[in-house]
Design an enzyme around this catalytic site. Structure first.
Site, PDB file in Angstrom:
ATOM      1  N   ARG A   1       0.804  -1.231   0.000  1.00 34.17           N
ATOM      2  CA  ARG A   1       0.000   0.000   0.000  1.00 34.17           C
ATOM      3  C   ARG A   1       0.831   1.273   0.000  1.00 34.17           C
ATOM      4  NH1 ARG A   1      -2.366  -2.873   4.501  1.00 34.17           N
ATOM      5  NH2 ARG A   1      -4.157  -4.044   3.742  1.00 34.17           N
TER       6      ARG A   1
ATOM      7  N   ASP B   1      -3.676  -1.149  -2.993  1.00 35.70           N
ATOM      8  CA  ASP B   1      -4.402  -1.787  -1.897  1.00 35.70           C
ATOM      9  C   ASP B   1      -4.716  -3.217  -2.312  1.00 35.70           C
ATOM     10  OD1 ASP B   1      -4.430   0.310  -0.149  1.00 35.70           O
ATOM     11  OD2 ASP B   1      -6.187   1.238  -1.089  1.00 35.70           O
ATOM     12  N   PHE B   2      -4.921  -4.091  -1.320  1.00 35.70           N
ATOM     13  CA  PHE B   2      -5.189  -5.496  -1.644  1.00 35.70           C
ATOM     14  C   PHE B   2      -6.537  -5.688  -2.352  1.00 35.70           C
ATOM     15  CE2 PHE B   2      -2.370  -7.000   2.126  1.00 35.70           C
ATOM     16  CZ  PHE B   2      -1.244  -6.774   1.349  1.00 35.70           C
TER      17      PHE B   2
ATOM     18  N   HIS C   1       3.721 -27.260  14.230  1.00 36.28           N
ATOM     19  CA  HIS C   1       5.077 -27.800  14.353  1.00 36.28           C
ATOM     20  C   HIS C   1       5.099 -29.181  15.019  1.00 36.28           C
ATOM     21  CE1 HIS C   1       5.794 -23.803  13.158  1.00 36.28           C
ATOM     22  NE2 HIS C   1       5.931 -23.241  14.345  1.00 36.28           N
TER      23      HIS C   1
HETATM   24  C1  BG6 Z   1       6.503 -19.829  15.388  1.00 37.47           C
HETATM   25  C2  BG6 Z   1       5.669 -19.376  16.543  1.00 37.47           C
HETATM   26  O1  BG6 Z   1       5.718 -20.561  14.469  1.00 37.47           O
HETATM   27  O2  BG6 Z   1       7.557 -20.670  15.850  1.00 37.47           O
HETATM   28  C3  BG6 Z   1       6.521 -18.666  17.567  1.00 37.47           C
HETATM   29  O3  BG6 Z   1       4.639 -18.518  16.090  1.00 37.47           O
HETATM   30  C4  BG6 Z   1       7.687 -19.516  17.973  1.00 37.47           C
HETATM   31  O4  BG6 Z   1       5.751 -18.313  18.714  1.00 37.47           O
HETATM   32  C5  BG6 Z   1       8.439 -20.026  16.755  1.00 37.47           C
HETATM   33  O5  BG6 Z   1       8.541 -18.739  18.791  1.00 37.47           O
HETATM   34  C6  BG6 Z   1       9.497 -21.034  17.153  1.00 37.47           C
HETATM   35  O6  BG6 Z   1      10.293 -21.313  16.045  1.00 37.47           O
HETATM   36  P1  BG6 Z   1      11.789 -21.830  16.243  1.00 37.47           P
HETATM   37  O7  BG6 Z   1      12.268 -22.113  14.859  1.00 37.47           O
HETATM   38  O8  BG6 Z   1      12.530 -20.728  16.932  1.00 37.47           O
HETATM   39  O9  BG6 Z   1      11.699 -23.046  17.094  1.00 37.47           O
END
Ligand code: BG6
Length: 527
Positions: A69, A113-114, A276
């Site tokens: 933007r 803008d998007f 994760h």
């Molecule tokens: C992110 C989270 O996906 O991963 C963060 O949103 C977190 O809160 C981070 O700190 C951790 O990643 P890494 O690679 O430092 O273990």
């Protein structure tokens, strides 16, 4: 760009890693960054792209276009990026001034803008010009480093402007490619993830979509696959007959920093477990894939998630523990508690720590508990998987001789100090038949002498090559949310007092110790 490690003074210099798989050379392309002036792009994506292009030179051109933007223009945007490179590139991984300037020459700006149709038309024209003048070859990578609620709008506009469809290449039958990267969070529950998937699916085909989970870019997470399927000695033991339980710990020493708004709506379970941890868990427990194609690996990962039943309200009460940090010390400095963080509701019940127990209901893992825990402001930053083997079936040694010796344990150290440790019993030298636990230990950096690639660098390189193995497929995301929803839906009904306080710098609330201890002699293995 490399994953930073605690480098010892006299540590030998590590060799450079490669990034383009099997020597494949990337095709030319234009990368269009949405959210280009935001924190993620400036802090992470642009320094990574600068290193990717500089450290691994390729014959073809890559240009980077910001779609944003602010009225910056090419010059203003280049100046902004150069400042960010200075600020955010790690001290031991900076580029020389001339290399930064060369990178800046690849940067272009499209102001819009998007929600502005005309902006996407201008983007299309700019991309055509870059194809002609910079030889970007008609290939495009759209990178959404944007707040998730803006994604559907951007995606719909890309479709409307005809930018999502791969076009024929000039002079031959091959098609150009168009890929799109989306960042986490991918939805905030199952319904929102399904709706986002449906929106993207209207415009992009699944094999054009690259959903990032940066843990999949970590070398050690990929090594779980090699460790399991390139070695014959572990696989016969990798099941409920020999394994007592599995622990996955993602510990962070930092707090929420300046991310209160995001974190209040997320909490530890959505921030770390839904993505994760579920990725690590599925790689550790999946069946061997038919081959290493992206879909065969992801088929196996999703089967594991499908074998985890949604938790009933009673199971949520028995098998999950929430915690929230209170004031304490981090690196010797005083820090405030979560409720006192700027931007956090003083009555917040958001969990900054979660411990839980899951079961995978299939032949391999029947009755093997998977204990998971993650938290902010724990004593150290460490991600580890513990494979705890069962005791020997019949003990020949006396209790005195065994002393503190523990049953075999395999530790997969994801970070830091990436490597593997196998704990085995051994006889202490001398006349007595006393036993002790010793470590068979390997550190990836020491063994190979090669620096580990930074996760984002690996993932962006794979996306340019069109390899989606390390990216999250639609059904994986949805299965994972199904499990998480079953927990968070019950939490909403539970007494807020069941979010237990723990002091910064400790290993979480004592209720989490009870969760694992009530299952017999088990206890958390602290890194
Ligand atoms: C992110 C989270 O996906 O991963 C963060 O949103 C977190 O809160 C981070 O700190 C951790 O990643 P890494 O690679 O430092 O273990």
């Amino acid at each position: 760009m490399t994953q930073q490690a605690e480098v010892k003074q006299d540590a030998p210099k590590l060799k450079k890693h490669t990034i383009w798989q099997n020597g494949h050379s990337p095709e030319p392309c234009a990368i269009v960054l949405f959210g280009a002036t935001g924190d993620l792009a400036q802090r992470k994506i642009l320094p990574t792209l600068a290193h990717l292009i500089h450290d691994h030179p390729q014959p073809e051109t890559i240009c980077i276009v910001a779609f944003a933007r602010r009225p910056l223009g090419d010059d203003g945007w280049r100046k902004m990026v150069l400042e960010s490179l200075d600020k955010y590139m790690p001290a031991d991984d900076k580029l020389k001034a001339a290399d930064k300037q060369a990178f800046a020459q690849r940067l272009f700006y499209c102001q819009s803008d998007f929600d502005d149709d005309a902006g996407y038309q201008r983007l299309g024209q700019l991309l055509d010009t870059l194809d002609k003048e910079q030889h970007t070859g008609g290939n495009r990578l759209f990178y959404l480093a944007t707040p998730p609620d803006t994604d559907p709008e951007i995606i719909a506009h890309l479709g409307k402007a005809g930018l999502a469809k791969p076009r024929a290449q000039n002079g031959n039958d091959k098609k150009c490619w168009v890929h799109i990267i989306t960042e986490k969070p991918f939805g905030h529950d199952l319904a929102s993830a399904q709706s986002l998937n449906a929106e993207i699916g209207k415009v992009f085909h699944e094999d054009q979509i690259f959903r990032i989970d940066h843990y999949m870019g970590k070398e050690t997470v990929q090594n779980i696959i090699a460790f399991r399927f390139a070695n014959s000695i572990m696989e016969p033991l990798w099941n409920q007959k020999y394994i007592d339980h599995i622990q996955i710990t993602v510990a962070e020493s930092l707090g929420i920093e300046s991310r209160a708004e995001y974190y209040e709506a997320s909490g530890a379970i959505k921030d770390i477990v839904q993505n994760h941890v579920m990725q690590i868990l599925s790689l550790v427990t999946m069946e061997p894939p038919a081959d290493f194609s992206a879909n065969d690996i992801r088929d196996e990962k999703v089967k594991v998630l499908r074998a985890i039943s949604a938790l009933t309200p009673e199971q949520v009460q028995e098998r999950t523990v929430r915690g929230q940090y209170t004031a304490g010390e981090e690196d010797g400095k005083p820090v405030v508690g979560y409720k006192e963080e700027k931007g956090v509701n003083p009555k917040s019940t958001t969990e900054t720590y979660v411990a839980l127990k899951l079961f995978i209901e299939n032949w391999r893992w029947a009755d093997v508990p998977i204990y998971i825990r993650t938290g902010k402001h724990l004593p150290k930053r460490s991600t580890e998987v513990i494979i705890q083997f069962k005791r020997v079936p019949h003990q020949l040694y006396t209790t005195d001789q065994i002393g503190n010796m523990q049953p075999n344990q395999l530790v997969l150290r994801i970070q830091p100090d990436e490597g593997i440790t196998l704990k085995i019993g051994a006889k202490v030298p001398g006349a007595a038949n006393d036993l002790a636990t010793i470590d068979l230990d390997a550190s990836y950096r020491t063994v190979f002498g090669i620096e580990l690639p930074e996760a984002y660098e690996r993932l962006i390189a794979d996306c340019i090559l069109g390899d989606s193995t390390l990216f999250i497929r639609r059904d994986e995301i949805e299965e994972s949310w199904r499990i998480i929803d079953s927990i968070t839906n019950t939490w909403k009904q539970m007494d807020p007092d069941t979010v237990y306080p723990y002091a910064t710098g400790t290993w979480g609330p004592k209720e989490a110790d009870k969760l694992i201890r009530k299952d017999g002699r088990r206890q958390w293995v602290n890194p």
